[in-house]
Write a protein that holds these residues in place. Structure first.
Motif, mmCIF file in Angstrom:
data_model
loop_
_atom_site.group_PDB
_atom_site.id
_atom_site.type_symbol
_atom_site.label_atom_id
_atom_site.label_comp_id
_atom_site.label_asym_id
_atom_site.label_seq_id
_atom_site.Cartn_x
_atom_site.Cartn_y
_atom_site.Cartn_z
ATOM 1 N N TYR A 10 0.869 -1.371 0.107
ATOM 2 C CA TYR A 10 -0.090 0.040 0.116
ATOM 3 C C TYR A 10 0.978 1.113 0.083
ATOM 4 O O TYR A 10 2.130 1.397 0.325
ATOM 5 N N HIS A 11 0.503 2.441 -0.637
ATOM 6 C CA HIS A 11 0.835 3.617 -0.580
ATOM 7 C C HIS A 11 0.003 4.716 -0.705
ATOM 8 O O HIS A 11 -1.041 4.561 -0.918
ATOM 9 N N TRP A 12 0.456 6.144 -0.387
ATOM 10 C CA TRP A 12 -0.394 7.246 -0.301
ATOM 11 C C TRP A 12 -0.235 8.152 -1.480
ATOM 12 O O TRP A 12 -0.091 9.160 -1.113
ATOM 13 N N GLY A 13 0.193 7.718 -2.756
ATOM 14 C CA GLY A 13 0.360 8.832 -3.680
ATOM 15 C C GLY A 13 1.569 8.832 -4.591
ATOM 16 O O GLY A 13 1.894 9.158 -5.431
ATOM 17 N N LYS A 14 2.807 8.425 -3.729
ATOM 18 C CA LYS A 14 3.930 8.814 -4.073
ATOM 19 C C LYS A 14 4.665 7.179 -4.003
ATOM 20 O O LYS A 14 4.584 6.422 -3.158
#
Length: 313
Positions: free
Chosen positions: A254-258
């Motif tokens: 999982y990641h948050w845009g970067k």
């Protein structure tokens, strides 16, 4: 240097011949009327390697005034069409004409390459049911190329080789069925590629368990939970035939845009988990991969990303 003699083989009804010269293969068909003294214009399919020299005779060389045309434009007034260092731009339809313009011969020139030894890649998304092998050729032959693929165990005689069946309608992909699991020897796949300019064979060994690669997990879903958490669930790839007896393990990314924020968790034996310690207001992108539980082979590709946003309030 003198040209090598032509090699000539003829087959009657209809008359056809194979003429090999200057690196080219020529298939000639002449259509005859019932009156054996009348011969209709010939049609020749000529196959040659890119970069080779091609020489085609329109007549026996004794007739004067004949000319060759390419795309209706006159190339040369000669019974002999000779091209050196051919390139793909030389492909096309050539016609030879009498001095009065009557057509004598039509030639379709096809340029390409003899097949190179195939580069083989095998994997098993349906272990232990089957394996799939695909192959590429460099350079691309361009010419129509036929493939024969067979396989057998290393210690089995050549006569025991089985046909590798075409997979999903692809000419360069086939399925190997009923492979032995946990075998003490490799399986050999034999791929022969052939076209008008030649043939080549590649024998490639592999161990079944070493090429296991599941397809990505499916039906990935995310639900927001209280306390800045996300509940993530997924299902095994439908191509994996027996997830009960041949277990899979899963990794969550999982990641948050970067890209630099990506984190991985796992492996997990179950098909669900909870992400915690998340930040309010952030949108998280989640992907799942699968691998054989015994760690054989390779990890699947990642599933398509699915997103969820942690509410601020």
């Amino acid at each position: 240097m003198k040209a090598q003699p032509l090699c000539f083989v003829s087959i009657k009804r209809p008359k056809m011949c194979l003429i090999c010269f200057f690196g080219a293969l020529v298939i000639t068909s002449g259509v005859f009327s019932q009156d054996t003294t009348t011969v209709l214009p010939e049609v020749r399919e000529v196959f040659a390697a890119v970069g080779s020299s091609v020489k085609i005779l329109c007549t026996d060389g004794g007739e004067k005034g004949v000319e060759w045309r390419f795309n209706s434009s006159v190339l040369i007034s000669s019974p002999v069409l000779f091209m050196q260092n051919t390139s793909l731009k030389n492909q096309g339809i050539y016609t030879c004409h009498q001095p009065n313009g009557n057509l004598i011969l039509t030639v379709s020139l096809h340029l390409g390459y003899p097949p190179s030894p195939p580069d083989v890649h095998c994997w098993s998304p349906t272990y232990p049911k089957r394996a799939i092998c695909s192959w590429t050729l460099t350079p691309e032959p361009i010419l129509p190329t036929h493939y024969i693929a067979t396989y057998r165990s290393f210690s089995e005689p050549l006569s025991s080789a089985r046909q590798c069946q075409k997979w999903e309608g692809q000419d360069r992909q086939c399925a190997l069925e009923e492979l032995e699991i946990f075998a003490g020897e490799p399986t050999l796949i034999n791929i022969t590629a052939s076209n008008a300019l030649g043939s080549t064979t590649r024998i490639w060994p592999f161990i079944f368990e070493q090429i296991v690669k599941p397809d990505p997990p499916v039906n990935v879903s995310v639900m927001v939970l209280p306390g800045k958490k996300l509940s993530v669930q997924w299902g095994p790839p439908p191509s994996w035939p027996d997830p009960v007896n041949f277990l899979l393990k899963y990794t969550v990314k999982y990641h948050w845009g970067k890209p630099g924020t990506a984190r991985t968790l796992g492996p997990y034996e179950s098909s669900k988990m909870v992400l915690s310690g998340l930040v309010a207001g952030r949108t998280y992108y989640i992907q799942i991969s699968a691998k054989d539980f015994l760690d054989d082979g390779r990890t699947s590709d990642w599933s398509a990303p699915i997103s969820a946003t942690i509410p601020i309030n």
